[in-house]
Design an enzyme around this catalytic site. Sequence first.
Site, PDB file in Angstrom:
ATOM      1  N   ASP A  15      13.940  -0.704   1.978  1.00 16.93           N
ATOM      2  CA  ASP A  15      14.055   0.033   3.181  1.00 16.93           C
ATOM      3  C   ASP A  15      13.021  -0.791   3.718  1.00 16.93           C
ATOM      4  OD1 ASP A  15      15.295   1.957   2.888  1.00 16.93           O
ATOM      5  OD2 ASP A  15      14.124   3.360   1.174  1.00 16.93           O
ATOM      6  N   LYS A  18      15.533  -5.835   4.597  1.00 21.15           N
ATOM      7  CA  LYS A  18      16.428  -6.740   4.087  1.00 21.15           C
ATOM      8  C   LYS A  18      17.762  -6.869   4.496  1.00 21.15           C
ATOM      9  CE  LYS A  18      16.267  -4.519  -0.229  1.00 21.15           C
ATOM     10  NZ  LYS A  18      15.493  -3.434   0.248  1.00 21.15           N
ATOM     11  N   GLY A  42      21.137   1.278   1.669  1.00 18.44           N
ATOM     12  CA  GLY A  42      22.041   0.644   3.115  1.00 18.44           C
ATOM     13  C   GLY A  42      21.418  -0.357   3.777  1.00 18.44           C
ATOM     14  N   HIS A  43      22.308  -1.129   4.499  1.00 14.55           N
ATOM     15  CA  HIS A  43      20.901  -2.279   5.291  1.00 14.55           C
ATOM     16  C   HIS A  43      22.342  -1.932   6.633  1.00 14.55           C
ATOM     17  CE1 HIS A  43      20.452  -4.966   0.914  1.00 14.55           C
ATOM     18  NE2 HIS A  43      19.857  -4.323   1.187  1.00 14.55           N
ATOM     19  N   GLN A 226      17.671  -2.091  -2.932  1.00 18.65           N
ATOM     20  CA  GLN A 226      16.135  -1.656  -2.697  1.00 18.65           C
ATOM     21  C   GLN A 226      14.979  -2.330  -3.298  1.00 18.65           C
ATOM     22  OE1 GLN A 226      18.587  -0.378  -5.742  1.00 18.65           O
ATOM     23  NE2 GLN A 226      19.260   1.152  -4.378  1.00 18.65           N
ATOM     24  N   THR A 241      14.748   3.697  -9.756  1.00 16.66           N
ATOM     25  CA  THR A 241      16.390   3.330  -9.536  1.00 16.66           C
ATOM     26  C   THR A 241      16.629   2.656 -10.728  1.00 16.66           C
ATOM     27  OG1 THR A 241      18.473   2.644  -8.330  1.00 16.66           O
ATOM     28  CG2 THR A 241      16.357   1.029  -9.115  1.00 16.66           C
ATOM     29  N   LYS A 333       9.242  -5.777  11.436  1.00 14.17           N
ATOM     30  CA  LYS A 333       8.905  -4.096  12.209  1.00 14.17           C
ATOM     31  C   LYS A 333       7.611  -4.809  12.378  1.00 14.17           C
ATOM     32  CE  LYS A 333      12.208  -0.903  10.894  1.00 14.17           C
ATOM     33  NZ  LYS A 333      11.869   0.656  10.869  1.00 14.17           N
TER      34      LYS A 333
END
Length: 442
Positions: A15, A18, A42-43, A226, A241, A333
């Site tokens: 998260d 990427k 999820g991207h 991941q 994972t 971020k």
Amino acid sequence: MRAKSAVVVGAQWGDEGKGKIVDVLSERFDVVARYAGGHNAGHTVIIGGKKFILQLVPCGVLRPDCRAVIGNGVVLDPIALLKEVTKLRELGVDVDQQLFVSNRAQVILPYHRMIELAQESAPGRKKIGTTSRGIGPAYEDKMARNGLRVVDLLNRELLKTHIEAACGEKNAIAQALFGTEPLDPAQMYEEYAKAAEEIRHFVTDTGTLLNQALREGKSLMFEGAQGTMLDIDHGTYPFVTSSSATAGGASIGTGVGPTAIGTVIGVTKAYVTRVGEGPFPTELHDSSGEALRARGMEFGAVTGRPRRCGWLDLPLLRYSNQVNSTEWLVVTKLDVLDELDEIPVCTGYKIDGKPVDTMPADVRGVEAIEPVYTKLRGWRQSTEGVRNFEDLPQAAREYLRFLEAESGASIGMVSTGPDRDQTMEMPAFTEALAAFGRRGNA
């Protein structure tokens, strides 16, 4: 001569953003290849305010003339893939010309989801916090040499035989252990035989495709899923994972040899998040954590689950850089920290009051970590959308330089907002990537 290829890998627990970074960088590459994971990743990519959420299809597909490859290391749910392809077509993406799927990728079938859902909800079992999409059981079958590959999915007779045998076994296990209702093999066969025909034209030997592209002087980016701390070997086991999420997984998951990897780019947030269960040394359980979650909109792109939030962890980042041989860092971020007066950063670990300089291998060791913090000055002004390093507030520049000096890798890019254009590049990184400039379609 350095190979014209780069691995983009998550430096934390996934998260990290990427998807956006791969999208930004894909302008310089002819091919983008996904090498691990499944549709649990999820991207989110935002282009001109328009949101694209990709789960299986590599982000390169959003660049015209860039080939997007799903490698052999991915576990593929054909139904999920077709739903994603349909959405991309509706958004005007030329997915039928750009997407290629490995004939060696393993297939996720409904009994994988049945088993995982039952395991996660079973009383007395350790909850890992998976997405319950069948990823783990599919990798289990792969390693047990009992899986179904995409090349087998396309063979109707083999598919029918496999589903009948697998359902007999999985239904019996699920019923005996968890009291789960059995799945209908005939219905499953009809659904997946139909899906196989719809994905047939995407399927090829992607290992050959990727190696041929490199021989022709094309540039290749490996897209990770991941993050390093979720890697099956190097992460916080067992809260990990089921695949090789580190840079080394790029070779395993695509069939491109390790000497053909030119550089490794690690993506880290300016703080840290984690989804699901497992240890998290710098996690915040107070209003500071809530503020980071709110400002960073920290909710899973696939599941919507709220992410756990904490301060930047430099020992973890150093470990990640070591495992991946990370050359460049991308910090995402940064703007989420804009309102803080001071910013704690974890610069060391103690266990039982004694400094430690390695990442504990066992989960109990990670849980016992006492973070040692250094407090840095906040900047209390907006960095959103800033595209030049020198235009950042001085304290923001100091924060990034501190991160760079302490982590051992050079900062190449900084993301100051979710949109493709809200990104800055360091001159040295731009110069280094100039060698990856496209020479045309692969």
